[in-house]
Structures are given as structure tokens and as C-alpha cells.
Design an enzyme around this catalytic site. Structure first.
Site, PDB file in Angstrom:
ATOM      1  N   ASN A  91      43.654  44.810  52.867  1.00 11.30           N
ATOM      2  CA  ASN A  91      44.652  43.872  52.447  1.00 11.30           C
ATOM      3  C   ASN A  91      44.750  42.552  52.892  1.00 11.30           C
ATOM      4  O   ASN A  91      44.428  42.240  54.282  1.00 11.30           O
ATOM      5  CB  ASN A  91      46.031  44.623  52.490  1.00 11.30           C
ATOM      6  N   GLU A 119      44.384  31.601  52.524  1.00 13.51           N
ATOM      7  CA  GLU A 119      44.038  33.069  52.392  1.00 13.51           C
ATOM      8  C   GLU A 119      42.422  32.907  51.539  1.00 13.51           C
ATOM      9  O   GLU A 119      41.409  33.909  52.155  1.00 13.51           O
ATOM     10  CB  GLU A 119      44.947  33.581  51.398  1.00 13.51           C
ATOM     11  N   HIS A 144      47.650  39.529  53.495  1.00 10.73           N
ATOM     12  CA  HIS A 144      49.080  39.513  53.554  1.00 10.73           C
ATOM     13  C   HIS A 144      49.421  38.118  53.941  1.00 10.73           C
ATOM     14  O   HIS A 144      49.231  37.421  55.050  1.00 10.73           O
ATOM     15  CB  HIS A 144      49.715  40.503  54.422  1.00 10.73           C
ATOM     16  N   MET A 163      50.617  45.065  43.899  1.00  8.54           N
ATOM     17  CA  MET A 163      52.156  45.358  44.243  1.00  8.54           C
ATOM     18  C   MET A 163      52.612  46.762  44.229  1.00  8.54           C
ATOM     19  O   MET A 163      53.740  46.971  44.242  1.00  8.54           O
ATOM     20  CB  MET A 163      52.719  44.606  43.440  1.00  8.54           C
ATOM     21  N   GLY A 197      45.801  36.593  40.629  1.00  7.74           N
ATOM     22  CA  GLY A 197      44.357  36.974  40.802  1.00  7.74           C
ATOM     23  C   GLY A 197      43.575  35.761  41.387  1.00  7.74           C
ATOM     24  O   GLY A 197      42.383  35.596  41.432  1.00  7.74           O
ATOM     25  N   SER A 198      44.007  34.599  42.188  1.00  6.59           N
ATOM     26  CA  SER A 198      43.385  33.643  42.701  1.00  6.59           C
ATOM     27  C   SER A 198      42.439  34.223  43.711  1.00  6.59           C
ATOM     28  O   SER A 198      41.487  33.970  44.100  1.00  6.59           O
ATOM     29  CB  SER A 198      44.388  32.593  43.270  1.00  6.59           C
ATOM     30  N   ASN A 199      42.963  35.230  44.547  1.00  4.67           N
ATOM     31  CA  ASN A 199      42.087  35.776  45.563  1.00  4.67           C
ATOM     32  C   ASN A 199      41.073  36.735  44.924  1.00  4.67           C
ATOM     33  O   ASN A 199      39.797  36.476  45.472  1.00  4.67           O
ATOM     34  CB  ASN A 199      42.811  36.741  46.553  1.00  4.67           C
TER      35      ASN A 199
HETATM   36  C1  GRF Z   1      48.965  36.632  47.911  1.00  5.90           C
HETATM   37  O1  GRF Z   1      49.689  35.513  48.730  1.00  5.90           O
HETATM   38  C2  GRF Z   1      48.360  37.734  48.908  1.00  5.90           C
HETATM   39  O2  GRF Z   1      48.489  37.302  50.287  1.00  5.90           O
HETATM   40  C3  GRF Z   1      49.536  38.524  48.649  1.00  5.90           C
HETATM   41  O3  GRF Z   1      49.758  38.280  47.039  1.00  5.90           O
HETATM   42  C4  GRF Z   1      49.381  37.109  46.833  1.00  5.90           C
HETATM   43  C5  GRF Z   1      48.322  37.388  45.473  1.00  5.90           C
HETATM   44  O4  GRF Z   1      47.978  36.056  45.194  1.00  5.90           O
HETATM   45  N1  GRF Z   1      49.557  39.843  48.866  1.00  5.90           N
HETATM   46  P1  GRF Z   1      46.841  36.055  44.082  1.00  5.90           P
HETATM   47  O5  GRF Z   1      47.377  37.009  43.040  1.00  5.90           O
HETATM   48  O6  GRF Z   1      45.656  36.482  44.819  1.00  5.90           O
HETATM   49  O7  GRF Z   1      46.624  34.721  43.640  1.00  5.90           O
END
Ligand code: GRF
Length: 194
Positions: free
Chosen positions: A112, A179, A114, A95, A20-22
Site C-alpha cells: 500500500n 508518491e 500512504h 478505501m 487513480g493517479s497512482n
Molecule cells: C494517495 O494519496 C494515496 O497515498 C492514498 O490515497 C491517494 C490516492 O490517490 N492512499 P490516487 O487515487 O492514486 O490519485
């Protein structure tokens, strides 16, 4: 918090499965004064996804979905998306495959991120494949979601140079950093048209 007059916030759901860093980064972006992003719901298919702590920390509604039966899972998700009047879905390390039927209902409203320069390296384990193929560049892509995996229209991309001594882990770390810059940028683009 001071509200900017006339700023229409867009109710958004972020779907996660892992760290969940994003998600954390998007929450921070959503809290900026001029951001049109409002994260109203976090959906996870895993009850123990690390990223859920951010939903808790920032008091965002969360829904953990049991994915034993995809049809029922998506039905439950849709009920919640309606409940919170969600207009945009951001996948961030989610996922699970999203069905055609579901995508149709949210056509053009699912994005999304990627960790590769799409259309290259769709699917899983991108970084190790990139390293093994001795690529010179990698990067990340934010794209719309259609019914083919990692194949929807590209919104924005960031390219980075692969270093001589990079391995999958070091590359993943550097790409993830990018990202966190790219996803908010993509959302600025999208949200201004919503
Ligand atoms: C990221 O690298 C994203 O591009 C991919 O899964 C990873 C998720 O990272 N789809 P996080 O859970 O947001 O840290």
C-alpha cells in the site's frame, strides 16, 4: 513491443477507489522495457471511480466489486485474482479495509502507499492533521499490508519539508508527486525478489 529475453513479468492487481493517479503512474511504469510489473487487473469498489478510465484506456481487465457484504466482495475478488493468476496486489487509494482472512491468503503480497511518514498519521485525512500539528516534515510511505491499519513493514519512505505557507491541499499535491516516484521504486525492490 520488444520483449527483454528472460524477464519474468509478475501479474499484479491494482486496487483503487478514486482518482487513480497512482494507478496511471504504475501502468506507465509497467510499460517500461525492463519493468517486471504487469498490471493484469484493476479492482475498484466504486463503479464511478475516476481511475477506471486508465484501465479502459490501457485495455486492462477491470472488476468492479459491490462491497455491501465484505465477505462476498472478498470472495469475488479472490476468484478474479485466481483467474488472472495474480501474484501481487498494489493498493492505490483503495478505501476498504481488507480482512485478516484475505490478508492471510496473500500474506506478504499486498502493498500500500500512504501519504504520511508512517508510523505517524495512520488512517484518513493525514495532510490536515499534519498541518494542524505544525509538523516540519511529511512525506509518503510504501509498506506491506498486515491486519493492522497502515502498520505493516515499511518498504520505502520519502520525506519532504513542509513550507511555511503550505495548507492541506498544497501539501497533498506535493506529496502525491512524490508518491508517483516512490511507488515504482518500491516495486523495483519487491519485484526483484518475486
Ligand atoms: C494517495 O494519496 C494515496 O497515498 C492514498 O490515497 C491517494 C490516492 O490517490 N492512499 P490516487 O487515487 O492514486 O490519485
Amino acid at each position: 513491443m520488444v520483449k527483454s529475453p528472460g524477464l519474468k513479468k509478475i501479474n499484479t492487481a491494482v486496487f483503487i477507489s478514486g482518482n487513480g493517479s497512482n494507478l496511471k503512474n504504475l501502468i506507465k511504469f509497467s510499460l517500461k522495457k525492463k519493468s517486471k510489473l504487469k498490471i493484469s487487473l484493476v479492482v475498484s469498489n466504486k463503479y464511478n471511480a475516476k481511475g477506471i478510465i486508465y484501465a479502459n484506456r490501457y485495455k486492462i481487465k477491470k472488476k468492479i466489486i459491490n462491497y455491501k457484504n465484505i465477505e462476498l466482495a472478498e470472495k469475488e475478488i479472490l476468484i478474479n485474482l485466481n483467474k488472472y493468476k495474480i501474484k501481487l496486489i498494489c493498493l492505490a487509494g483503495f478505501m476498504k479495509i481488507i480482512s485478516k482472512k484475505f490478508i492471510k491468503k496473500f500474506d506478504g503480497k499486498i502493498v500500500n502507499i500512504h501519504p504520511s511518514l508512517l508510523p505517524k498519521y495512520k488512517g484518513l485525512n493525514t495532510h490536515i492533521r499534519v498541518i494542524n500539528n505544525k509538523e516540519k516534515f511529511s512525506g509518503c510511505t510504501v509498506h506491506y499490508v498486515n491486519s493492522n491499519l497502515d502498520s505493516g513493514k515499511i518498504i520505502i519512505q520519502k520525506k519532504i519539508k513542509i513550507k511555511k505557507n503550505d495548507n492541506a491541499k498544497s501539501l497533498a499535491k506535493r506529496v502525491l508527486k512524490e508518491e508517483h516516484i516512490l511507488y515504482p521504486k518500491a516495486l523495483v525492490k519487491i519485484l526483484s525478489n518475486l
